[in-house]
Design a protein around this motif. Sequence first.
Motif, PDB file in Angstrom:
ATOM      1  N   GLN A 136       0.833  -1.203   0.000  1.00  0.00           N
ATOM      2  CA  GLN A 136       0.000   0.000   0.000  1.00  0.00           C
ATOM      3  C   GLN A 136       0.871   1.258   0.000  1.00  0.00           C
ATOM      4  O   GLN A 136       0.568   2.242  -0.684  1.00  0.00           O
ATOM      5  CB  GLN A 136      -0.905  -0.017   1.225  1.00  0.00           C
ATOM      6  N   ARG A 218      -6.758  -0.829  -6.177  1.00  0.00           N
ATOM      7  CA  ARG A 218      -5.975   0.409  -6.088  1.00  0.00           C
ATOM      8  C   ARG A 218      -5.034   0.529  -7.284  1.00  0.00           C
ATOM      9  O   ARG A 218      -4.863   1.618  -7.855  1.00  0.00           O
ATOM     10  CB  ARG A 218      -5.178   0.411  -4.778  1.00  0.00           C
ATOM     11  N   HIS A 221      -6.985   1.515 -10.315  1.00  0.00           N
ATOM     12  CA  HIS A 221      -7.293   2.953 -10.242  1.00  0.00           C
ATOM     13  C   HIS A 221      -6.092   3.785 -10.674  1.00  0.00           C
ATOM     14  O   HIS A 221      -6.241   4.775 -11.411  1.00  0.00           O
ATOM     15  CB  HIS A 221      -7.704   3.306  -8.818  1.00  0.00           C
TER      16      HIS A 221
END
Length: 303
Positions: A136, A218, A221
């Motif tokens: 992340q 993510r 995106h």
Amino acid sequence: MIWKLGERLEQIETETWKETSPPAVFLTDSKNARRDLELAGIQYENEIQTNKIGFCKLETQQECLAGTLCIPRLLDVLGSRYRIYFFVNQDHVVLVDDEDFSMRLIRRIKRKKTHQGETKERFIYNFIAEFMSRDQEILMQYEKILMRMEEDVMQGKIENFQRELMPIRRKLLTLRGYYDEMMDMGTELEENENGFFAKKQLKYFGTLSNRADRLMGRTAHLLEYAQQVRDLYQAQVDAKQNSNMQFLTVLSTIFFPLTLITGWYGMNFENMPELKNGYPGVIALSLIVIVVCILIFKKKKIL
């Protein structure tokens, strides 16, 4: 959980638990893999060569689960990867790693986790979650880079844009495929086809699938964002090209009638007006043409 390591690896402190026959993790390399698989009661007929691992997958066999992990190095996503075999049966887990990556992960787990590996399920969850723990953060860094590139494009700084963007898109595509593989692996572990895992412990594998799914979302995106930034760059390039073409059009429009006039008077016929008087009329006509063109361009807001 008992840690049992191959001869190549440094000894980790032994942990014993209340179970009468606790599960064990064998950590070994390719050279000693056959021996440790036999110690764990696992039969695997295929060859074991970590350098041939190309992706993350899980293979269900009658006596064990055989999986491979092909983990990108977060600081060099497009470079070499960490390649690991892992095998699971009713009682044991065997990791085959020719580098020290698995050793470092286990040490971090022992240092950070309160519940390190009372069960096979908990160990596998901790192991996979540990090497995905920084993903992340890396994706956030890519997002910041894309935001900075977007600001540069808005300010007209488009030099070396393509050379900087393409590696980022390739890295994001690589990570998206990796997270897709990890999500499938978590789902297959959760299905528990061989019944090697306790049903109440399957929630850990569902958590891994959800984490991989979020990371893949993510990444998708960010790929869309990268495409939007690229479209913005292309719009800036097109606008610049249109401006250049507009300038060339203005020049061509002004010089075309002038070229026509000079062509006429370049014929040097004897009866051509103004031929012997220094062309004052020609000069005046050329100036009139230029002024009229400029007025028209300003009226049309071309200049």
